[in-house]
Design an enzyme around this catalytic site. Structure first.
Site, PDB file in Angstrom:
ATOM      1  CE  LYS A  85       5.730  -0.670   8.440  1.00  0.00           C
ATOM      2  NZ  LYS A  85       5.930  -1.943   7.755  1.00  0.00           N
TER       3      LYS A  85
HETATM    4  C1  E4P Z   1       6.686  -1.938   4.381  1.00  0.00           C
HETATM    5  O1  E4P Z   1       6.825  -1.181   5.314  1.00  0.00           O
HETATM    6  C2  E4P Z   1       5.366  -2.458   3.972  1.00  0.00           C
HETATM    7  O2  E4P Z   1       4.785  -3.123   5.020  1.00  0.00           O
HETATM    8  C3  E4P Z   1       5.485  -3.297   2.750  1.00  0.00           C
HETATM    9  O3  E4P Z   1       6.365  -2.684   1.841  1.00  0.00           O
HETATM   10  C4  E4P Z   1       4.155  -3.624   2.108  1.00  0.00           C
HETATM   11  O4  E4P Z   1       4.352  -4.204   0.848  1.00  0.00           O
HETATM   12  P1  E4P Z   1       3.192  -4.937   0.039  1.00  0.00           P
HETATM   13  O5  E4P Z   1       2.204  -3.908  -0.401  1.00  0.00           O
HETATM   14  O6  E4P Z   1       3.901  -5.559  -1.128  1.00  0.00           O
HETATM   15  O7  E4P Z   1       2.593  -5.927   0.973  1.00  0.00           O
END
Ligand code: E4P
Length: 217
Positions: A85
Site C-alpha cells: 500500500k
Molecule cells: C483502508 O485502507 C483505510 O486505511 C481505512 O479504511 C481508513 O479508514 P478511516 O478513514 O476510518 O481511518
C-alpha cells in the site's frame, strides 16, 4: 463483489475468517499503532490465515520511492498474497510504477479525486482506495467519486485496477459503494457485524424458536 476487513487485529481477523466470506485485509499505520506490535510480524500472521488469492495490504511509510520500495520488498517476501500500500503522492506513484512493473501488487491509498485515480491506474495499481468517510468529512461526495471512477474505467476498458472503497463508517456506505461500482469494500469489523443483523430477523427467529418448542412439547 469482495469484502475485506479493515483492521490489524490478528485475533479479530482469525475469528471472522471462520465465516469464509472475507477476501482480504487492509491495514494502515494507525491500525498498526492500535495493534501495538511489529508490523512485519502482524502482516506475516495475517497473510498466513489466507490463501494466495487473497489480498493483505501492508502500508509502506517513507519519504522517497526508494525507501518505500525497500520496505515493500520486505513485505512482499512474506507471502504472495501481500499487497503493497502506497500513498497517492509523487513518490508513492513512482514506487507504485516500479513495483507494478515487477508484477508486485500495489494498493494506492488516500484517494480523494478522479485525477489521483487516473494517475494510480497509469502507475499500474492493482487497487485504488477512495476514502468514503473522509471524503464526507470534507464535503466531498465519495460515492459520486466511485461512480466517476467506474465510468472512466468502463470508457477506457480498465480491468487491471480494482476499486476498493475504504474509510467505511456505516452500512449505507457499503451498499452505496457497490451500487456506484466498487469491486471491494473494506470494513471495520464492527460494520461487518451490522451487515447481517436485522431486527426483523431477530423477531422472526424468536417466533420460529417459540413455535418449534411448542410443536415439540
Ligand atoms: C483502508 O485502507 C483505510 O486505511 C481505512 O479504511 C481508513 O479508514 P478511516 O478513514 O476510518 O481511518
Amino acid at each position: 463483489m469482495k469484502i475485506f476487513l479493515d483492521t490489524s487485529d490478528v485475533k479479530v481477523i482469525r475469528k471472522y475468517c471462520e465465516i469464509g466470506l472475507i477476501d482480504g485485509v487492509t491495514t494502515n499505520p494507525t491500525l498498526m499503532k492500535q495493534a501495538g506490535r511489529n508490523p512485519v510480524e502482524v502482516i506475516s500472521e495475517i497473510s498466513s490465515l489466507f490463501n494466495s488469492d487473497a489480498s493483505i495490504s501492508a502500508e509502506v511509510v517513507a519519504d522517497s520511492a526508494k525507501d518505500m520500495i525497500i520496505q515493500a520488498e520486505q513485505y512482499h517476501s512474506i507471502n504472495k498474497n501481500v499487497t503493497i500500500k502506497v500513498p497517492c503522492t509523487y513518490e508513492g506513484l513512482k514506487a507504485c510504477k516500479k513495483l507494478s512493473d515487477r508484477d508486485i501488487k500495489v494498493n494506492v491509498t488516500l484517494i480523494f479525486s478522479l485525477n489521483q485515480s487516473i494517475l494510480a491506474v497509469k502507475a499500474g495499481a492493482t487497487y485504488i482506495s477512495p476514502f468514503i468517510g473522509r471524503c464526507e468529512d470534507n464535503d466531498i461526495d465519495g460515492i459520486d467519486l466511485i461512480s466517476s471512477i467506474r465510468k472512466i474505467f468502463k470508457l477506457n476498458n480498465i480491468t487491471k485496477t480494482h476499486i476498493l472503497a475504504a474509510s467505511i463508517r456505516n452500512i449505507d456506505h457499503i451498499n452505496d459503494s457497490y451500487k456506484a461500482g466498487a469491486d471491494i469494500v473494506t470494513l471495520p469489523p464492527k460494520i461487518f457485524e451490522e451487515m447481517y443483523k436485522h431486527f426483523l430477523t431477530d423477531q422472526g427467529l424468536a417466533q420460529f424458536d417459540k413455535d418449534w418448542k411448542e410443536l415439540n412439547k
